[in-house]
Design a protein around this motif. Structure first.
Motif, PDB file in Angstrom:
ATOM      1  N   LYS A  39       0.954  -1.163  -0.089  1.00  0.00           N
ATOM      2  CA  LYS A  39      -0.201   0.338  -0.481  1.00  0.00           C
ATOM      3  C   LYS A  39       1.015   1.020  -0.154  1.00  0.00           C
ATOM      4  N   ALA A  40       0.653   2.319  -0.522  1.00  0.00           N
ATOM      5  CA  ALA A  40       1.336   3.704   0.058  1.00  0.00           C
ATOM      6  C   ALA A  40       1.998   4.029   0.876  1.00  0.00           C
ATOM      7  N   THR A  41       1.295   4.111   1.700  1.00  0.00           N
ATOM      8  CA  THR A  41       2.272   4.390   3.010  1.00  0.00           C
ATOM      9  C   THR A  41       2.766   2.971   3.884  1.00  0.00           C
ATOM     10  N   TRP A  42       2.989   3.035   4.865  1.00  0.00           N
ATOM     11  CA  TRP A  42       3.781   2.324   5.851  1.00  0.00           C
ATOM     12  C   TRP A  42       3.412   2.920   7.367  1.00  0.00           C
ATOM     13  N   SER A  43       1.996   1.801   7.497  1.00  0.00           N
ATOM     14  CA  SER A  43       1.298   2.413   8.972  1.00  0.00           C
ATOM     15  C   SER A  43       1.983   2.819  10.400  1.00  0.00           C
ATOM     16  N   ALA A  44       3.625   2.317  10.873  1.00  0.00           N
ATOM     17  CA  ALA A  44       4.244   2.141  11.789  1.00  0.00           C
ATOM     18  C   ALA A  44       5.099   2.178  11.302  1.00  0.00           C
ATOM     19  N   ALA A  45       6.051   3.781  11.139  1.00  0.00           N
ATOM     20  CA  ALA A  45       7.447   3.971  10.978  1.00  0.00           C
ATOM     21  C   ALA A  45       8.715   3.545  11.680  1.00  0.00           C
ATOM     22  N   GLY A  46       7.684   3.233  13.113  1.00  0.00           N
ATOM     23  CA  GLY A  46       9.089   2.941  13.788  1.00  0.00           C
ATOM     24  C   GLY A  46       9.190   1.443  14.565  1.00  0.00           C
ATOM     25  N   HIS A  47       8.448   0.596  12.428  1.00  0.00           N
ATOM     26  CA  HIS A  47       8.351  -1.201  13.116  1.00  0.00           C
ATOM     27  C   HIS A  47       8.731  -1.741  11.862  1.00  0.00           C
ATOM     28  N   THR A  48      10.073  -2.623  11.921  1.00  0.00           N
ATOM     29  CA  THR A  48       9.834  -3.426  11.066  1.00  0.00           C
ATOM     30  C   THR A  48       8.988  -3.793   9.637  1.00  0.00           C
ATOM     31  N   ASP A  49       7.452  -4.184  10.739  1.00  0.00           N
ATOM     32  CA  ASP A  49       6.656  -4.665  10.178  1.00  0.00           C
ATOM     33  C   ASP A  49       5.571  -3.741   9.714  1.00  0.00           C
ATOM     34  N   SER A  50       4.939  -3.570   8.633  1.00  0.00           N
ATOM     35  CA  SER A  50       4.495  -2.260   7.999  1.00  0.00           C
ATOM     36  C   SER A  50       2.763  -2.012   8.511  1.00  0.00           C
ATOM     37  N   HIS A  51       2.307  -2.984   9.273  1.00  0.00           N
ATOM     38  CA  HIS A  51       1.412  -2.843  10.529  1.00  0.00           C
ATOM     39  C   HIS A  51       1.889  -2.681  12.058  1.00  0.00           C
ATOM     40  N   ALA A  55       8.700  -6.023  16.662  1.00  0.00           N
ATOM     41  CA  ALA A  55      10.044  -5.145  16.390  1.00  0.00           C
ATOM     42  C   ALA A  55      10.472  -4.310  15.676  1.00  0.00           C
ATOM     43  N   ARG A  56      11.164  -3.397  16.559  1.00  0.00           N
ATOM     44  CA  ARG A  56      11.519  -1.661  16.365  1.00  0.00           C
ATOM     45  C   ARG A  56      12.735  -1.833  15.131  1.00  0.00           C
ATOM     46  N   ASN A  57      12.541  -0.922  13.506  1.00  0.00           N
ATOM     47  CA  ASN A  57      13.551  -0.805  13.112  1.00  0.00           C
ATOM     48  C   ASN A  57      14.043   0.278  13.467  1.00  0.00           C
ATOM     49  N   LEU A  58      15.607   0.480  12.903  1.00  0.00           N
ATOM     50  CA  LEU A  58      16.019   1.682  13.931  1.00  0.00           C
ATOM     51  C   LEU A  58      15.712   3.035  13.933  1.00  0.00           C
ATOM     52  N   PHE A  59      15.254   3.372  12.948  1.00  0.00           N
ATOM     53  CA  PHE A  59      14.183   4.780  13.861  1.00  0.00           C
ATOM     54  C   PHE A  59      13.501   4.671  14.906  1.00  0.00           C
ATOM     55  N   GLY A  60      12.878   3.792  15.051  1.00  0.00           N
ATOM     56  CA  GLY A  60      12.010   3.422  15.779  1.00  0.00           C
ATOM     57  C   GLY A  60      12.800   3.615  17.413  1.00  0.00           C
ATOM     58  N   MET A  61      13.791   2.933  17.243  1.00  0.00           N
ATOM     59  CA  MET A  61      15.098   2.271  18.524  1.00  0.00           C
ATOM     60  C   MET A  61      15.580   3.642  18.164  1.00  0.00           C
ATOM     61  N   ASP A  62      15.532   4.495  17.925  1.00  0.00           N
ATOM     62  CA  ASP A  62      15.986   5.809  17.721  1.00  0.00           C
ATOM     63  C   ASP A  62      14.905   6.994  18.322  1.00  0.00           C
ATOM     64  N   PHE A  63      13.410   6.797  17.939  1.00  0.00           N
ATOM     65  CA  PHE A  63      12.615   7.629  18.477  1.00  0.00           C
ATOM     66  C   PHE A  63      12.502   7.235  19.791  1.00  0.00           C
ATOM     67  N   ALA A 107       6.715  13.799   2.767  1.00  0.00           N
ATOM     68  CA  ALA A 107       7.822  12.910   3.079  1.00  0.00           C
ATOM     69  C   ALA A 107       8.169  11.604   2.423  1.00  0.00           C
ATOM     70  N   THR A 108       9.694  12.070   1.638  1.00  0.00           N
ATOM     71  CA  THR A 108       9.737  12.013   0.231  1.00  0.00           C
ATOM     72  C   THR A 108      10.404   9.831   0.307  1.00  0.00           C
ATOM     73  N   GLY A 109      10.899   9.759   1.543  1.00  0.00           N
ATOM     74  CA  GLY A 109      11.408   8.162   1.907  1.00  0.00           C
ATOM     75  C   GLY A 109      11.200   7.612   3.329  1.00  0.00           C
ATOM     76  N   HIS A 110      11.681   6.717   3.733  1.00  0.00           N
ATOM     77  CA  HIS A 110      11.091   6.119   5.072  1.00  0.00           C
ATOM     78  C   HIS A 110      12.605   6.311   6.018  1.00  0.00           C
ATOM     79  N   PRO A 111      12.073   6.321   7.557  1.00  0.00           N
ATOM     80  CA  PRO A 111      13.718   6.768   7.721  1.00  0.00           C
ATOM     81  C   PRO A 111      14.023   5.863   8.409  1.00  0.00           C
ATOM     82  N   GLY A 112      13.040   4.625   8.701  1.00  0.00           N
ATOM     83  CA  GLY A 112      13.296   3.070   9.428  1.00  0.00           C
ATOM     84  C   GLY A 112      13.649   1.739   8.352  1.00  0.00           C
TER      85      GLY A 112
END
Length: 131
Positions: A39-51, A55-63, A107-112
């Protein structure tokens, strides 16, 4: 029956509690999904799963390390190691955004998620991403 209702309410409250974090990052509700065929957007910017959840991705850990606050340091960081700062990817290139304001741009990209997602330089960074 009562136990099921209590459990359902507990799960529901946890799932909606985290959606509030979207308001604490620029374009939090419109983070692009870098996965092909997603889908066009990622629902959870700080997680490895789009839903979200899990687990958190690197941005989620930094946030989380910034106490869930959009700071100048978090804005200037390249959490996903793709060569673009978080602020640049989320539409706050000058790191001046604060909650309630409109970001400078979309937004032009995903930070995580390192992009392009299938680029060899991103393979190790995106190891646990679930499209």
């Amino acid at each position: 029956m009562m136990m099921r209702l209590v459990l359902f309410c507990a799960i529901l409250s946890v799932s909606f509690a985290y959606s509030g974090y979207k308001q604490y990052i620029p374009n939090g509700r419109n983070v692009p999904n870098p996965c092909p065929h997603g889908k066009a957007t990622w629902s959870a910017a700080g997680h490895t799963d789009s839903h979200g959840g899990g687990a958190r991705n690197l941005f989620g850990m930094d946030f989380a390390s910034s106490a869930h606050v959009w700071t100048h340091d978090l804005c200037m960081t390249d959490s996903d190691l793709d060569g673009k700062r978080n602020g640049e990817e989320l539409g706050d290139p000058h790191c001046k955004w604060s909650p309630g304001q409109t970001p400078d741009s979309a937004a032009t990209g995903h930070p995580g998620i390192c992009e392009p997602i299938n680029d060899p330089k991103c393979q190790s960074v995106n190891l646990h991403i679930v499209c």
